[in-house]
Write a protein that holds these residues in place. Structure first.
Motif, short mmCIF file in Angstrom:
data_model
loop_
_atom_site.label_atom_id
_atom_site.label_comp_id
_atom_site.label_asym_id
_atom_site.label_seq_id
_atom_site.Cartn_x
_atom_site.Cartn_y
_atom_site.Cartn_z
N ARG A 110 -1.93 9.99 -1.19
CA ARG A 110 -1.38 8.65 -1.13
C ARG A 110 -1.93 7.89 0.09
NH1 ARG A 110 3.78 9.99 -2.25
NH2 ARG A 110 4.33 10.15 -0.07
N LYS A 111 -2.04 8.59 1.20
CA LYS A 111 -2.58 7.96 2.41
C LYS A 111 -4.04 7.59 2.23
CE LYS A 111 -0.78 8.36 6.55
NZ LYS A 111 -0.66 8.25 7.80
N GLN A 112 -4.77 8.50 1.53
CA GLN A 112 -6.18 8.25 1.28
C GLN A 112 -6.34 6.99 0.41
OE1 GLN A 112 -7.97 9.70 3.40
NE2 GLN A 112 -9.78 9.79 2.18
N ARG A 113 -5.50 6.85 -0.59
CA ARG A 113 -5.58 5.69 -1.46
C ARG A 113 -5.25 4.42 -0.68
NH1 ARG A 113 -2.80 8.97 -5.40
NH2 ARG A 113 -0.89 7.97 -4.70
N GLY A 114 -4.34 4.53 0.24
CA GLY A 114 -3.94 3.37 1.03
C GLY A 114 -5.04 2.93 1.97
N LYS A 115 -5.86 3.79 2.48
CA LYS A 115 -6.94 3.48 3.43
C LYS A 115 -8.12 2.82 2.73
CE LYS A 115 -6.08 6.92 6.95
NZ LYS A 115 -6.60 8.07 7.66
N LYS A 116 -8.32 3.08 1.44
CA LYS A 116 -9.44 2.51 0.72
C LYS A 116 -9.27 1.02 0.53
CE LYS A 116 -10.72 6.55 -1.94
NZ LYS A 116 -10.85 7.11 -3.26
N LYS A 117 -8.12 0.53 0.52
CA LYS A 117 -7.90 -0.89 0.26
C LYS A 117 -8.27 -1.76 1.37
CE LYS A 117 -4.20 -0.44 -3.03
NZ LYS A 117 -2.88 -0.76 -3.34
#
Length: 117
Positions: A110-117
């Protein structure tokens, strides 16, 4: 028919003397302690008492053996229960660690997905 004749003093005394004599004769005819029959019966009684004693000792030994077996079985059951509890605790700990690892992986994803944005 004549009526009942009440025994007089002499008759009663004679009857009592005869009863005492009969009792004395009864004891005189009994075998003495050195008679072979008396000795044989005494030996039979002693042998029977010895058999009863041996049988009682055998029963007591069997009871002690049974109690020892029951105690061994109880100890084995206690060890088995303790081992099962240990295994259950280890399994629960492993499950908990696995769940924590999955949760951490989801959190990291979830953190990884949040950083891509």
């Amino acid at each position: 028919m004549s009526g009942f004749k009440e025994p007089g003093f002499a008759d009663r005394q004679k009857a009592a003397q005869q009863a005492r004599q009969n009792l004395l004769n009864k004891f005189r005819t009994q075998p003495g302690p050195d008679d072979p029959e008396v000795k044989a019966r005494a030996e039979e009684r002693a042998a029977a008492a010895e058999r009863r004693t041996k049988a009682r000792e055998a029963r007591e030994a069997e009871k002690a053996e049974q109690k020892r077996r029951e105690e061994e079985a109880a100890a084995a059951a206690a060890i088995r229960i303790a081992r099962e509890k240990e295994e259950e605790t280890a399994r629960l700990a492993a499950e908990e660690a696995d769940q924590k690892a999955k949760r951490d992986a989801r959190y990291a994803a979830r953190k990884q997905r949040g950083k891509k944005k």
